[in-house]
Write a protein that holds these residues in place. Structure first.
Motif, PDB file in Angstrom:
ATOM      1  N   ASN A   5      44.609  81.003   5.648  1.00  0.00           N
ATOM      2  CA  ASN A   5      44.311  81.524   6.976  1.00  0.00           C
ATOM      3  C   ASN A   5      45.241  82.721   7.178  1.00  0.00           C
ATOM      4  N   LEU A   6      44.688  83.928   7.121  1.00  0.00           N
ATOM      5  CA  LEU A   6      45.506  85.137   7.144  1.00  0.00           C
ATOM      6  C   LEU A   6      46.270  85.328   8.449  1.00  0.00           C
ATOM      7  N   SER A   7      45.642  85.072   9.589  1.00  0.00           N
ATOM      8  CA  SER A   7      46.352  85.304  10.855  1.00  0.00           C
ATOM      9  C   SER A   7      47.516  84.323  11.005  1.00  0.00           C
ATOM     10  N   GLU A   8      47.323  83.091  10.595  1.00  0.00           N
ATOM     11  CA  GLU A   8      48.399  82.101  10.660  1.00  0.00           C
ATOM     12  C   GLU A   8      49.502  82.457   9.658  1.00  0.00           C
ATOM     13  N   LEU A   9      49.090  82.917   8.490  1.00  0.00           N
ATOM     14  CA  LEU A   9      50.053  83.302   7.455  1.00  0.00           C
ATOM     15  C   LEU A   9      50.877  84.525   7.886  1.00  0.00           C
ATOM     16  N   GLN A  14      56.414  86.588   9.263  1.00  0.00           N
ATOM     17  CA  GLN A  14      57.435  87.266  10.053  1.00  0.00           C
ATOM     18  C   GLN A  14      58.758  86.498  10.005  1.00  0.00           C
ATOM     19  N   TRP A  15      58.685  85.201   9.863  1.00  0.00           N
ATOM     20  CA  TRP A  15      59.886  84.363   9.849  1.00  0.00           C
ATOM     21  C   TRP A  15      60.237  83.901   8.439  1.00  0.00           C
ATOM     22  N   GLY A  16      59.551  84.472   7.438  1.00  0.00           N
ATOM     23  CA  GLY A  16      59.849  84.118   6.048  1.00  0.00           C
ATOM     24  C   GLY A  16      59.465  82.694   5.699  1.00  0.00           C
ATOM     25  N   ARG A  47      56.110  91.763   5.245  1.00  0.00           N
ATOM     26  CA  ARG A  47      57.015  90.909   6.011  1.00  0.00           C
ATOM     27  C   ARG A  47      57.687  89.844   5.151  1.00  0.00           C
ATOM     28  N   ALA A  48      56.939  89.280   4.233  1.00  0.00           N
ATOM     29  CA  ALA A  48      57.470  88.145   3.468  1.00  0.00           C
ATOM     30  C   ALA A  48      57.923  88.516   2.068  1.00  0.00           C
ATOM     31  N   GLY A  49      57.485  89.663   1.599  1.00  0.00           N
ATOM     32  CA  GLY A  49      57.798  90.050   0.232  1.00  0.00           C
ATOM     33  C   GLY A  49      59.105  90.806   0.141  1.00  0.00           C
ATOM     34  N   SER A  50      59.254  91.497  -0.953  1.00  0.00           N
ATOM     35  CA  SER A  50      60.472  92.266  -1.184  1.00  0.00           C
ATOM     36  C   SER A  50      60.107  93.485  -2.032  1.00  0.00           C
ATOM     37  N   PRO A  51      61.070  94.397  -2.201  1.00  0.00           N
ATOM     38  CA  PRO A  51      60.788  95.594  -3.008  1.00  0.00           C
ATOM     39  C   PRO A  51      60.303  95.300  -4.426  1.00  0.00           C
ATOM     40  N   LYS A  52      60.486  94.092  -4.894  1.00  0.00           N
ATOM     41  CA  LYS A  52      59.972  93.781  -6.240  1.00  0.00           C
ATOM     42  C   LYS A  52      58.446  93.897  -6.299  1.00  0.00           C
ATOM     43  N   TYR A  53      57.798  93.927  -5.120  1.00  0.00           N
ATOM     44  CA  TYR A  53      56.340  94.063  -5.057  1.00  0.00           C
ATOM     45  C   TYR A  53      55.901  95.507  -4.800  1.00  0.00           C
ATOM     46  N   ARG A  54      56.806  96.446  -4.942  1.00  0.00           N
ATOM     47  CA  ARG A  54      56.485  97.833  -4.614  1.00  0.00           C
ATOM     48  C   ARG A  54      55.299  98.387  -5.405  1.00  0.00           C
ATOM     49  N   LYS A  55      55.131  97.973  -6.653  1.00  0.00           N
ATOM     50  CA  LYS A  55      54.013  98.477  -7.468  1.00  0.00           C
ATOM     51  C   LYS A  55      52.659  98.007  -6.940  1.00  0.00           C
ATOM     52  N   TRP A  79      60.134 101.553   5.575  1.00  0.00           N
ATOM     53  CA  TRP A  79      60.791 100.994   6.755  1.00  0.00           C
ATOM     54  C   TRP A  79      61.164  99.540   6.489  1.00  0.00           C
ATOM     55  N   SER A  80      60.175  98.708   6.176  1.00  0.00           N
ATOM     56  CA  SER A  80      60.445  97.280   5.975  1.00  0.00           C
ATOM     57  C   SER A  80      61.349  97.020   4.779  1.00  0.00           C
ATOM     58  N   TRP A  81      61.091  97.712   3.687  1.00  0.00           N
ATOM     59  CA  TRP A  81      61.848  97.441   2.462  1.00  0.00           C
ATOM     60  C   TRP A  81      62.963  98.450   2.218  1.00  0.00           C
ATOM     61  N   GLY A  82      63.124  99.428   3.090  1.00  0.00           N
ATOM     62  CA  GLY A  82      64.245 100.354   3.015  1.00  0.00           C
ATOM     63  C   GLY A  82      64.260 101.274   1.798  1.00  0.00           C
ATOM     64  N   LEU A  83      63.089 101.700   1.348  1.00  0.00           N
ATOM     65  CA  LEU A  83      62.998 102.520   0.140  1.00  0.00           C
ATOM     66  C   LEU A  83      62.680 103.995   0.441  1.00  0.00           C
TER      67      LEU A  83
END
Length: 192
Positions: A5-9, A14-16, A47-55, A79-83
């Motif tokens: 469920n994308l909206s719930e996810l 947002q809270w990890g 929101r939940a990922g990290s720069p490791k997913y930049r590709k 902005w979110s990942w600071g890159l």
């Protein structure tokens, strides 16, 4: 394939509070460019990922047929990942404008992102581009207003001290000339 469920996810992201399996499914759906809502999938990853997913997000910095997806890629990566430093070339390109961003979504997001970046980082080239957009009377008022907000943010003004971003700036009465003078000094400009 996991049913999610994308909206719930998105709310939980947002809270990890999403599982590794859910995050992996989001990554899989983005890489296949499938799913009811690619925009929401990238928001979740941002929101939940990290720069490791930049590709996974990087391809959306190009003309993918939806400038809103490209604007979101700027937001997530810079902005979110600071890159921002790593994507400075893209930021410069978007501040100068790209022909496929006809409604200005990418430029608008980039201006805001650069304003926040400049709060903590010094970059004369980016500041010069934002200042130039602010001065350009041929630019759309929405874009010029965003550039003014970015200049204020770069000078460490808080949102409460800036005219409301929900409306356009009145350029004849609402400009804080002290902000503009500080920016001009940083750029080595002669003051008015």
């Amino acid at each position: 394939m996991m049913k999610i469920n994308l909206s719930e996810l998105l709310k939980r992201a947002q809270w990890g509070k999403i599982s590794d399996a859910e995050l992996s499914e989001v990554v899989r759906m983005i890489s296949l460019e499938r799913g009811a809502d690619l925009y929401t999938l990238i928001q979740i990853l941002g929101r939940a990922g990290s720069p490791k997913y930049r590709k996974i997000v990087e391809p959306f910095l190009n003309n993918v047929g939806d400038a809103q997806l490209s604007a979101l890629a700027v937001k997530v990566l810079c902005w979110s990942w600071g890159l921002s430093q790593e994507y400075k070339g893209d930021l410069v390109r978007f501040l100068n404008g790209v022909d496929w961003d006809v409604d200005g979504y990418v430029k608008l997001q980039t201006i805001g992102t650069v304003g926040e970046y400049l709060r903590e980082n010094s970059d004369v080239e980016l500041l010069e581009l934002i200042y130039g957009i602010f001065l350009n009377e041929e630019e759309r008022p929405l874009i010029r207003s965003a550039a003014y907000f970015a200049l204020c943010r770069s000078e460490k003004l808080e949102w409460k001290d800036i005219p409301s971003a929900s409306r356009l700036v009145n350029f004849s009465t609402e400009i804080d000339m002290q902000v503009i003078e500080r920016v001009e000094r940083k750029l080595g400009r002669r003051l008015h």
